[in-house]
Design a protein around this motif. Structure first.
Motif, PDB file in Angstrom:
ATOM      1  N   GLY A  61      15.116 -15.444 -13.262  1.00  0.00           N
ATOM      2  CA  GLY A  61      16.251 -16.362 -13.151  1.00  0.00           C
ATOM      3  C   GLY A  61      15.969 -17.549 -12.255  1.00  0.00           C
ATOM      4  N   PRO A  62      16.818 -18.570 -12.315  1.00  0.00           N
ATOM      5  CA  PRO A  62      16.612 -19.787 -11.547  1.00  0.00           C
ATOM      6  C   PRO A  62      16.622 -19.523 -10.048  1.00  0.00           C
ATOM      7  CG  PRO A  62      18.812 -19.737 -12.506  1.00  0.00           C
ATOM      8  CD  PRO A  62      18.063 -18.568 -13.057  1.00  0.00           C
ATOM      9  N   GLY A  63      15.637 -20.090  -9.362  1.00  0.00           N
ATOM     10  CA  GLY A  63      15.568 -19.974  -7.910  1.00  0.00           C
ATOM     11  C   GLY A  63      15.020 -18.644  -7.437  1.00  0.00           C
ATOM     12  N   LEU A  64      14.614 -17.792  -8.351  1.00  0.00           N
ATOM     13  CA  LEU A  64      14.072 -16.488  -8.007  1.00  0.00           C
ATOM     14  C   LEU A  64      12.732 -16.352  -8.678  1.00  0.00           C
ATOM     15  CD1 LEU A  64      17.314 -14.460  -8.712  1.00  0.00           C
ATOM     16  CD2 LEU A  64      16.482 -15.152  -6.480  1.00  0.00           C
ATOM     17  N   SER A  65      11.831 -15.609  -8.043  1.00  0.00           N
ATOM     18  CA  SER A  65      10.517 -15.455  -8.652  1.00  0.00           C
ATOM     19  C   SER A  65      10.079 -14.010  -8.585  1.00  0.00           C
ATOM     20  CB  SER A  65       9.486 -16.348  -7.958  1.00  0.00           C
ATOM     21  OG  SER A  65       9.314 -15.955  -6.612  1.00  0.00           O
ATOM     22  N   ALA A  66       9.278 -13.647  -9.541  1.00  0.00           N
ATOM     23  CA  ALA A  66       8.671 -12.322  -9.578  1.00  0.00           C
ATOM     24  C   ALA A  66       7.180 -12.503  -9.787  1.00  0.00           C
ATOM     25  CB  ALA A  66       9.281 -11.486 -10.701  1.00  0.00           C
ATOM     26  N   ASP A  67       6.390 -11.855  -8.950  1.00  0.00           N
ATOM     27  CA  ASP A  67       4.941 -11.942  -9.057  1.00  0.00           C
ATOM     28  C   ASP A  67       4.381 -10.877  -9.977  1.00  0.00           C
ATOM     29  OD1 ASP A  67       4.932 -14.043  -7.283  1.00  0.00           O
ATOM     30  OD2 ASP A  67       4.638 -12.763  -5.532  1.00  0.00           O
ATOM     31  N   THR A  68       5.237 -10.033 -10.521  1.00  0.00           N
ATOM     32  CA  THR A  68       4.748  -8.953 -11.360  1.00  0.00           C
ATOM     33  C   THR A  68       4.629  -9.391 -12.790  1.00  0.00           C
ATOM     34  OG1 THR A  68       7.013  -8.140 -11.657  1.00  0.00           O
ATOM     35  CG2 THR A  68       5.676  -7.144  -9.899  1.00  0.00           C
ATOM     36  N   VAL A  82      18.550  -5.397  10.743  1.00  0.00           N
ATOM     37  CA  VAL A  82      17.267  -4.702  10.642  1.00  0.00           C
ATOM     38  C   VAL A  82      17.113  -4.093   9.247  1.00  0.00           C
ATOM     39  CG1 VAL A  82      15.890  -2.774  11.534  1.00  0.00           C
ATOM     40  CG2 VAL A  82      17.139  -4.248  13.120  1.00  0.00           C
ATOM     41  N   ALA A  83      18.164  -3.473   8.739  1.00  0.00           N
ATOM     42  CA  ALA A  83      18.115  -2.877   7.402  1.00  0.00           C
ATOM     43  C   ALA A  83      17.887  -3.942   6.335  1.00  0.00           C
ATOM     44  CB  ALA A  83      19.394  -2.101   7.116  1.00  0.00           C
ATOM     45  N   PHE A  84      18.518  -5.108   6.503  1.00  0.00           N
ATOM     46  CA  PHE A  84      18.299  -6.190   5.540  1.00  0.00           C
ATOM     47  C   PHE A  84      16.849  -6.664   5.589  1.00  0.00           C
ATOM     48  CE2 PHE A  84      22.931  -6.513   5.422  1.00  0.00           C
ATOM     49  CZ  PHE A  84      23.148  -6.788   4.080  1.00  0.00           C
ATOM     50  N   ALA A  85      16.266  -6.748   6.793  1.00  0.00           N
ATOM     51  CA  ALA A  85      14.868  -7.167   6.923  1.00  0.00           C
ATOM     52  C   ALA A  85      13.935  -6.139   6.289  1.00  0.00           C
ATOM     53  CB  ALA A  85      14.518  -7.367   8.393  1.00  0.00           C
ATOM     54  N   ILE A  86      14.210  -4.863   6.519  1.00  0.00           N
ATOM     55  CA  ILE A  86      13.414  -3.801   5.903  1.00  0.00           C
ATOM     56  C   ILE A  86      13.521  -3.887   4.390  1.00  0.00           C
ATOM     57  CG2 ILE A  86      13.279  -1.291   5.564  1.00  0.00           C
ATOM     58  CD1 ILE A  86      14.102  -1.046   8.557  1.00  0.00           C
ATOM     59  N   ALA A  87      14.723  -4.124   3.895  1.00  0.00           N
ATOM     60  CA  ALA A  87      14.941  -4.222   2.453  1.00  0.00           C
ATOM     61  C   ALA A  87      14.147  -5.378   1.862  1.00  0.00           C
ATOM     62  CB  ALA A  87      16.430  -4.376   2.144  1.00  0.00           C
ATOM     63  N   LEU A  88      14.141  -6.530   2.526  1.00  0.00           N
ATOM     64  CA  LEU A  88      13.393  -7.681   2.012  1.00  0.00           C
ATOM     65  C   LEU A  88      11.904  -7.378   1.898  1.00  0.00           C
ATOM     66  CD1 LEU A  88      14.992 -10.819   3.678  1.00  0.00           C
ATOM     67  CD2 LEU A  88      14.822 -10.334   1.248  1.00  0.00           C
ATOM     68  N   VAL A  89      11.343  -6.767   2.936  1.00  0.00           N
ATOM     69  CA  VAL A  89       9.918  -6.427   2.924  1.00  0.00           C
ATOM     70  C   VAL A  89       9.637  -5.393   1.836  1.00  0.00           C
ATOM     71  CG1 VAL A  89       8.060  -5.346   4.255  1.00  0.00           C
ATOM     72  CG2 VAL A  89       9.548  -7.040   5.338  1.00  0.00           C
ATOM     73  N   ALA A  90      10.495  -4.386   1.736  1.00  0.00           N
ATOM     74  CA  ALA A  90      10.302  -3.334   0.733  1.00  0.00           C
ATOM     75  C   ALA A  90      10.410  -3.892  -0.679  1.00  0.00           C
ATOM     76  CB  ALA A  90      11.326  -2.222   0.951  1.00  0.00           C
ATOM     77  N   ILE A  91      11.364  -4.776  -0.900  1.00  0.00           N
ATOM     78  CA  ILE A  91      11.518  -5.392  -2.223  1.00  0.00           C
ATOM     79  C   ILE A  91      10.245  -6.135  -2.610  1.00  0.00           C
ATOM     80  CG2 ILE A  91      12.718  -7.245  -3.462  1.00  0.00           C
ATOM     81  CD1 ILE A  91      15.278  -6.321  -1.879  1.00  0.00           C
ATOM     82  N   GLU A  92       9.726  -6.907  -1.680  1.00  0.00           N
ATOM     83  CA  GLU A  92       8.499  -7.655  -1.963  1.00  0.00           C
ATOM     84  C   GLU A  92       7.325  -6.709  -2.202  1.00  0.00           C
ATOM     85  OE1 GLU A  92       5.586 -10.955   0.094  1.00  0.00           O
ATOM     86  OE2 GLU A  92       7.680 -10.883   0.689  1.00  0.00           O
ATOM     87  N   ASP A  93       7.185  -5.696  -1.340  1.00  0.00           N
ATOM     88  CA  ASP A  93       6.066  -4.762  -1.463  1.00  0.00           C
ATOM     89  C   ASP A  93       6.100  -3.964  -2.761  1.00  0.00           C
ATOM     90  OD1 ASP A  93       5.095  -5.566   0.989  1.00  0.00           O
ATOM     91  OD2 ASP A  93       5.765  -3.771   2.063  1.00  0.00           O
ATOM     92  N   HIS A  94       7.276  -3.506  -3.152  1.00  0.00           N
ATOM     93  CA  HIS A  94       7.391  -2.608  -4.289  1.00  0.00           C
ATOM     94  C   HIS A  94       7.581  -3.304  -5.627  1.00  0.00           C
ATOM     95  CE1 HIS A  94       7.383   0.889  -1.733  1.00  0.00           C
ATOM     96  NE2 HIS A  94       8.368   0.395  -1.029  1.00  0.00           N
TER      97      HIS A  94
END
Length: 88
Positions: free
Chosen positions: A81-88, A39-51
């Motif tokens: 970096g490769p395989g990672l993306s940032a929308d900012t 659950v904490a990992f799922a919260i972290a993923l959503v928070a990372i994307e949101d913030h």
């Protein structure tokens, strides 16, 4: 808090996961030391994307064993970096 921890990751750990970042070091293990679960990992993923706008997969995050490894993943993602993306 020392400068080793990325500010954006610090915010996620503190605000979304309610962790005391002042007492967290790079070698602290996510599951064993910080008590993170699925659950904490799922919260972290959503928070990372949101913030941050970063698009990380659950697998990428779950492969990290320590806070330092998550910080390194953040830094690579923020640098495009490769395989990672940032929308900012």
């Amino acid at each position: 808090m020392s400068s080793w921890l990325n500010d954006k990751l610090r915010s996620v750990l503190q605000k979304d996961l309610a962790l005391d970042v002042e007492n967290i070091g790079p070698d602290d293990r996510l599951i064993e030391d910080l008590g993170m679960d699925s659950v904490a990992f799922a919260i972290a993923l959503v928070a990372i994307e949101d913030h941050t706008g970063l698009q990380l997969s659950g697998q990428q995050l779950m492969e990290c064993r320590t806070v330092g490894e998550v910080d390194a993943l953040f830094r690579v993602a923020l640098a495009g970096g490769p395989g990672l993306s940032a929308d900012t």
